[in-house]
Motif scaffolding. Structure first.
Motif, PDB file in Angstrom:
ATOM      1  N   ASP A  62      17.914 -10.937  31.285  1.00  0.00           N
ATOM      2  CA  ASP A  62      17.132 -11.035  32.511  1.00  0.00           C
ATOM      3  C   ASP A  62      16.495 -12.431  32.599  1.00  0.00           C
ATOM      4  N   LEU A  64      13.927 -13.576  34.100  1.00  0.00           N
ATOM      5  CA  LEU A  64      12.469 -13.615  33.930  1.00  0.00           C
ATOM      6  C   LEU A  64      12.089 -13.691  32.450  1.00  0.00           C
ATOM      7  N   PHE A  65      12.707 -12.817  31.644  1.00  0.00           N
ATOM      8  CA  PHE A  65      12.327 -12.760  30.229  1.00  0.00           C
ATOM      9  C   PHE A  65      12.904 -13.934  29.447  1.00  0.00           C
ATOM     10  N   ARG A  67      13.020 -16.839  30.660  1.00  0.00           N
ATOM     11  CA  ARG A  67      12.066 -17.913  30.949  1.00  0.00           C
ATOM     12  C   ARG A  67      10.813 -17.774  30.074  1.00  0.00           C
ATOM     13  N   ARG A 238       3.728 -18.239  31.449  1.00  0.00           N
ATOM     14  CA  ARG A 238       3.725 -16.911  30.838  1.00  0.00           C
ATOM     15  C   ARG A 238       4.319 -16.909  29.442  1.00  0.00           C
TER      16      ARG A 238
ATOM     17  N   GLN B 341       8.125  -5.851  37.703  1.00  0.00           N
ATOM     18  CA  GLN B 341       9.088  -6.908  37.392  1.00  0.00           C
ATOM     19  C   GLN B 341       9.324  -7.801  38.621  1.00  0.00           C
ATOM     20  N   GLU B 344       6.479 -10.074  38.990  1.00  0.00           N
ATOM     21  CA  GLU B 344       6.610 -11.171  38.013  1.00  0.00           C
ATOM     22  C   GLU B 344       7.603 -12.225  38.509  1.00  0.00           C
ATOM     23  N   GLU B 345       8.705 -11.766  39.059  1.00  0.00           N
ATOM     24  CA  GLU B 345       9.780 -12.691  39.421  1.00  0.00           C
ATOM     25  C   GLU B 345       9.523 -13.429  40.727  1.00  0.00           C
ATOM     26  N   LYS B 348       4.364 -13.961  41.295  1.00  0.00           N
ATOM     27  CA  LYS B 348       3.509 -14.716  40.367  1.00  0.00           C
ATOM     28  C   LYS B 348       3.745 -16.202  40.493  1.00  0.00           C
TER      29      LYS B 348
END
Lengths: 285, 348
Positions: A62, A64-65, A67, A238, B341, B344-345, B348
């Motif tokens: 993914d 997001l993760f 990153r 983050r 999620q 977050e994507e 944020k």
């Protein structure tokens, strides 16, 4: 050789209390976390027992993760690096002082560690916000006309993290530097080495173990950091620890939170080991 | 891999965990000789102080031994989960509404015998639930800085007003509230269909929505003038005005998202009679008034008399309460992982 080993063997039981504490407080919980990490998460339920790699696959596929993972690594390595850059000259400055001054300054250096991380981070927020001390100062000097946003930027986070790591770095370099006789540099310079070369080829290899220990310690502390990334990095930068907290506390997703924890621990341990081994073999030369 | 193999592979872990839990339960039981005692797990801080002064002290004066365990909500929930099926450490647990819903859905709470709660019929109907007794409530409303936001807002539409571009701040953990609120701007009038709000939220993000991971970070941004408008609990806004900040609150025409804090009894509680005594103390006028005075949350017991100026700042009018969204926690729990999620994507 047998005689040399015997006293060590006889005293081995002295480590038993530590081993037992570690077994109960670290190994068992970690094994449980590893087990949870392959369970299945069903929203509205806590978790379903399974043996699935899905949580790890999700983390590494993914965007997001991915990153968050890269950010955590980069910020941790950068914070350690900045702390080393500032720490080396500080350790050298301490070396030149009398014993009394040295111990006084080391006590001062340790003082920030007595302040809770959250309070220290709050101090940085007070310094760096739009009406904070730094902006007020720059505005008063007419260096800037509009406040600069320092908070929620990577450099601010790295500086704040590095500042809290500095004592660890300085002390670990200082402990090694104290054992390096001054006449080694003098001899190098007498033989014609300029000061920079004397440092590079004589001193640096000798204090490298101290630098590496300090750096690895800083790196691990940064990888685990929670309060500073949350208060200074905010939502923009983050890192993994706050992400684990969100998964556990807001979403009750224990399996995924466990998987992130295992990734965090394995990454910290692997990279620390690689850095230590590489330094021991002097591959950096 | 078969299920029996899975069981086998985790059996030693589960056995060791069970041994630890059983051991601590025996230790706990050994220490509890008196029948009239109750162990309450709750959060600390100013909330904990208020509970200590207005609920625990009066009960102790009446010879009930009250032990409080101060810990964050996720920790308490985790302990309840790990002690499931074993004698429990707690007789009463405190949670915000959403956590309480989750604890109940995991089968950790017992239903309340309402005949044993003297003031049950006086509780605001919006906060009645079968598995807990509410203590206090507030609601997520528009919080604004009147020095910059004029005229006072009346609708969530104010967040999309170009005048306030880049000056809107959101708390990350309030993502369900923001999504609901944005969906009202896309025509949603139900307590479902929050996903209608994503386009509106994205537009808000593109217009410079700032997000904050903690209350303290948002407070600091409002104080420094970085943020003029937000959604937050009215109780929090009153705390900020008490700390010298100039902020005002309004329940917009679309409504507000209520929050309540309550107490429930775990199924594995050891002292259930004493737990009921504690729950009754939560609803006494003293406890209700103390929470309003000290932490600015509104009383859940109808007819609680607050001083006039306190009532106007912390309370909600019947008309405002009527406009509260009837939160469907099952819907929120089911969708939160996906919403979080996406937040977050994209936000944020």
């Amino acid at each position: 050789m047998g005689d040399d080993a015997r006293p060590g063997r006889q005293l081995g039981w002295l480590a038993a209390p530590t081993c037992i504490v570690l077994l109960f407080s670290f190994v068992f919980p970690l094994a449980l976390i590893a087990r949870y990490s392959v369970n299945e998460f069903v929203p509205g339920q806590l978790m379903r027992e399974a043996l699935t790699p899905a949580n790890y696959v999700r983390f590494f596929t993914d965007a997001l993760f991915q990153r968050v993972f890269v950010t955590t690594l980069v910020v941790s390595l950068a914070s350690g690096f900045v702390a080393v850059l500032v720490g080396i000259p500080t350790a050298f400055a301490l070396r030149g002082l009398s014993a009394r001054w040295r111990s006084a300054l080391i006590t001062l250096l340790l003082f920030p560690l007595l302040v809770v991380t959250v309070v220290r981070a709050a101090g940085w927020v007070a310094l760096l916000n739009e009406r904070g001390a730094v902006n007020s100062f720059l505005l008063a000097l007419h260096v800037i006309s509009e406040p600069i946003r320092f908070l929620r930027t990577a450099p601010a986070l790295i500086v704040a993290m590095a500042s809290s790591l500095l004592p660890y770095i300085v002390i670990s370099i200082d402990s090694v530097l104290q054992a390096v006789p001054r006449h080694l540099e003098e001899a190098a310079m007498v033989l014609g080495a300029p000061p920079r070369a004397a440092f590079r080829y004589v001193i640096l290899p000798l204090i490298l173990p101290g630098i590496v220990t300090g750096f690895v310690l800083s790196f691990i502390l940064s990888m685990d950091a929670y309060a500073t990334p949350l208060l200074i990095g905010g939502s923009a930068i983050r890192m993994m620890s706050p992400m684990i907290y969100v998964q556990v506390s807001e979403l009750q997703n224990w399996p995924f939170a466990s998987a992130i924890s295992i990734v965090l621990i394995v990454t910290s341990v692997t990279l620390s080991a690689l850095i230590t081994v590489a330094a021991a073999q002097r591959k950096w030369r | 891999m078969s299920r029996s193999m899975i069981r086998r592979s985790t059996a030693p872990l589960r056995m060791s965990l069970a041994a630890v839990v059983a051991f601590s339960s025996i230790a706990f039981a050994a220490g509890s000789a008196s029948a009239q005692e109750v162990t309450v797990s709750m959060v600390g801080g100013t909330y904990g102080d208020v509970v200590e002064a207005s609920i625990v002290k009066p009960l102790e004066a009446a010879k009930l031994k009250v032990t409080t365990a101060i810990e964050p909500h996720p920790v308490r929930l985790t302990k309840l989960v790990t002690e499931k099926g074993q004698p429990g450490s707690y007789d009463v647990v405190q949670f915000p509404d959403y956590f309480m819903y989750q604890a109940n859905s995991y089968g950790l709470l017992q239903d309340i015998d309402t005949s044993r709660i003297t003031a049950w019929k006086s509780i605001e109907s919006a906060f009645l639930s079968p598995y807990d007794v509410p203590h206090i409530f507030s609601a997520a409303v528009i919080v604004y800085d009147p020095a910059h936001v004029s005229p006072p807002p009346t609708s969530f539409a104010v967040f999309w007003d170009p005048k306030y571009k880049g000056r809107v701040g959101a708390l990350d953990f309030m993502f369900p509230q923001w999504l609901w609120m944005a969906s009202t701007q896309a025509g949603n009038t139900t307590n479902h269909d929050f996903d209608k709000g994503w386009a509106k939220l994205k537009a808000l993000k593109d217009a410079g929505l700032q997000t904050f991971p903690t209350q303290e970070a948002l407070d600091s941004a409002m104080k420094s003038g970085e943020v003029w408008l937000s959604v937050n609990y009215r109780a929090r806004a009153v705390q900020l005005t008490k700390a010298g900040m100039n902020v005002k609150t309004v329940v917009p025409k679309e409504g507000a998202w209520p929050v309540s804090f309550s107490f429930g009894i775990p199924k594995n509680a050891q002292h259930k009679d004493a737990a009921y005594t504690f729950l009754n103390a939560v609803l006494t006028p003293k406890a209700q008034l103390a929470a309003a005075e000290k932490i600015y949350y509104a009383p859940v017991v109808k007819g609680t008399k607050l001083p006039q100026d306190l009532e106007s700042r912390v309370g909600f009018t019947p008309d405002e309460v009527k406009r509260f969204i009837n939160v469907d926690f099952a819907y929120v729990a089911k969708n939160s992982p996906a919403w979080q999620q996406r937040w977050e994507e994209q936000i944020k």
